[in-house]
Design a protein around this motif. Structure first.
Motif, mmCIF file in Angstrom:
data_model
loop_
_atom_site.group_PDB
_atom_site.id
_atom_site.type_symbol
_atom_site.label_atom_id
_atom_site.label_comp_id
_atom_site.label_asym_id
_atom_site.label_seq_id
_atom_site.Cartn_x
_atom_site.Cartn_y
_atom_site.Cartn_z
ATOM 1 N N LEU A 13 0.742 -1.369 -0.117
ATOM 2 C CA LEU A 13 -0.154 0.328 -0.225
ATOM 3 C C LEU A 13 0.923 1.271 -0.262
ATOM 4 O O LEU A 13 2.297 1.535 0.819
ATOM 5 C CB LEU A 13 -0.879 -0.160 1.358
ATOM 6 N N HIS A 14 0.987 2.315 -0.883
ATOM 7 C CA HIS A 14 1.157 3.985 -0.626
ATOM 8 C C HIS A 14 2.746 3.183 -1.657
ATOM 9 O O HIS A 14 3.488 4.163 -0.954
ATOM 10 C CB HIS A 14 1.346 3.936 0.473
ATOM 11 N N SER A 15 2.811 2.717 -2.558
ATOM 12 C CA SER A 15 3.449 2.584 -3.338
ATOM 13 C C SER A 15 3.574 3.049 -4.302
ATOM 14 O O SER A 15 2.312 2.377 -5.350
ATOM 15 C CB SER A 15 4.042 0.999 -2.649
ATOM 16 N N VAL A 16 4.001 3.172 -5.311
ATOM 17 C CA VAL A 16 4.294 4.035 -6.760
ATOM 18 C C VAL A 16 4.848 3.291 -7.861
ATOM 19 O O VAL A 16 5.933 3.552 -7.598
ATOM 20 C CB VAL A 16 3.561 5.113 -7.107
ATOM 21 N N GLN A 17 4.510 3.422 -8.731
ATOM 22 C CA GLN A 17 5.720 3.158 -10.190
ATOM 23 C C GLN A 17 5.390 3.777 -11.213
ATOM 24 O O GLN A 17 4.915 4.863 -11.389
ATOM 25 C CB GLN A 17 5.545 1.521 -10.609
ATOM 26 N N LYS A 18 5.977 3.825 -12.165
ATOM 27 C CA LYS A 18 6.689 4.635 -13.839
ATOM 28 C C LYS A 18 5.051 4.454 -14.538
ATOM 29 O O LYS A 18 4.397 5.872 -14.738
ATOM 30 C CB LYS A 18 7.308 4.600 -14.413
ATOM 31 N N TYR A 19 4.386 3.565 -14.414
ATOM 32 C CA TYR A 19 2.858 3.665 -15.806
ATOM 33 C C TYR A 19 1.833 3.440 -14.912
ATOM 34 O O TYR A 19 1.825 2.525 -14.207
ATOM 35 C CB TYR A 19 3.650 2.202 -16.711
ATOM 36 N N LYS A 20 0.806 4.164 -15.085
ATOM 37 C CA LYS A 20 -0.718 3.247 -14.483
ATOM 38 C C LYS A 20 -1.519 2.527 -14.982
ATOM 39 O O LYS A 20 -1.347 2.118 -16.289
ATOM 40 C CB LYS A 20 -1.159 4.620 -14.051
#
Length: 287
Positions: free
Chosen positions: A248-255
């Motif tokens: 949770l609350h982690s993000v990468q480059k492409y949605k």
């Protein structure tokens, strides 16, 4: 004495000297250059292994940014861990061995107890006669293992691992969505898969997650995988996201999608857990 360093007039002469000013400016700039975070090599390598086990695959650039160390430092750490057979070094990053070789009987699954809890909750959402889509990943493998033998389902999946695990269920019709197979993930991608998905309208799409955030939604760093997952979401009446709370609350480059595209979020947490508060405004079903 006019030339004495203790004499105020000497100090005034010095600071008016252009060379003094240049030295002072250089010292100020150097003193404000960000320094690498002090962290023992053992601590860095533990963090790297935790990230590899959690996300199955990580990028050197992301590790460098998270650890606030140079990419060369990360590259050396990954090389050492590869030599120790703790992960596999790949171009631009690293993968876990489980990502490439896990089986339905693998007892060495990272955060396995949490994933079993998620799988148990997910199975409770299934009912006789449903047509569902399943992505890959270790959590979906746990779901495949826990499907009741009596349950009659039709399952489409681009994951070779999940397809093989589902073959143990006589009442489950398994349809593998074939395409270009990624060597590490054993996951089919490409236009053939996306086109096949465009012909479907299934009851549920059960997606494993790489990275999940309330603001940025479901994200990945593999563009081809994203195209398939987006097609899976479009092909389903409802989308169910499975994730351990550690992601949770982690993000990468492409949605892949916004949270508005998700109907149900399944974690190992109780639905009332404060860690899920950021997701409540989307009126998700929290399981």
């Amino acid at each position: 004495m006019a030339g004495s360093r203790g004499n105020p007039s000497y100090f005034l002469q010095e600071i008016s000297n252009p060379s003094f000013f240049c030295k002072f400016l250089l010292f100020s700039l150097v003193s404000h250059i960000p320094k690498e975070k002090t962290m023992l090599k053992e601590e860095r390598q533990k963090y790297i292994l935790d990230q590899v086990h959690l996300h199955h695959r990580v990028l050197l650039n992301d590790l460098s940014e998270s650890l606030n160390v140079s990419i060369d430092t990360v590259r050396r750490d990954v090389k050492e861990l590869d030599q120790e057979k703790k992960l596999k070094k790949v171009h631009g990053g690293a993968t876990s061995f489980g990502f490439m070789t896990f089986t339905k009987d693998d007892g060495n699954i990272y955060l396995k107890s949490k994933k079993i809890s998620i799988a148990e909750k997910t199975v409770s959402l299934l009912s006789d006669g449903q047509v569902i889509l399943m992505s890959g990943g270790t959590t979906n493998m746990e779901v495949a293992k826990l499907i009741p033998k009596r349950l009659e389902l039709t399952v489409f999946t681009p994951s070779l691992h999940v397809a093989m695990a589902l073959l143990d269920h006589e009442n489950v019709e398994v349809i593998f969505l074939g395409g270009k197979l990624l060597h590490d993930a054993k996951f089919a991608v490409g236009g053939t898969v996306v086109n096949a998905l465009s012909q479907l309208r299934v009851d549920l799409c059960i997606l494993g997650t790489g990275y999940l955030d309330a603001q940025f939604g479901l994200t990945e760093f593999d563009w081809e995988v994203i195209q398939v997952k987006q097609a899976m979401i479009r092909a389903a009446k409802k989308t169910v996201i499975l994730t351990v709370s550690d992601k949770l609350h982690s993000v990468q480059k492409y949605k892949t999608c916004d949270m508005t595209a998700v109907h149900t979020l399944v974690t190992e947490l109780e639905p009332s857990d404060p860690l899920l508060d950021a997701f409540r405004p989307f009126e998700l079903v929290l399981v």
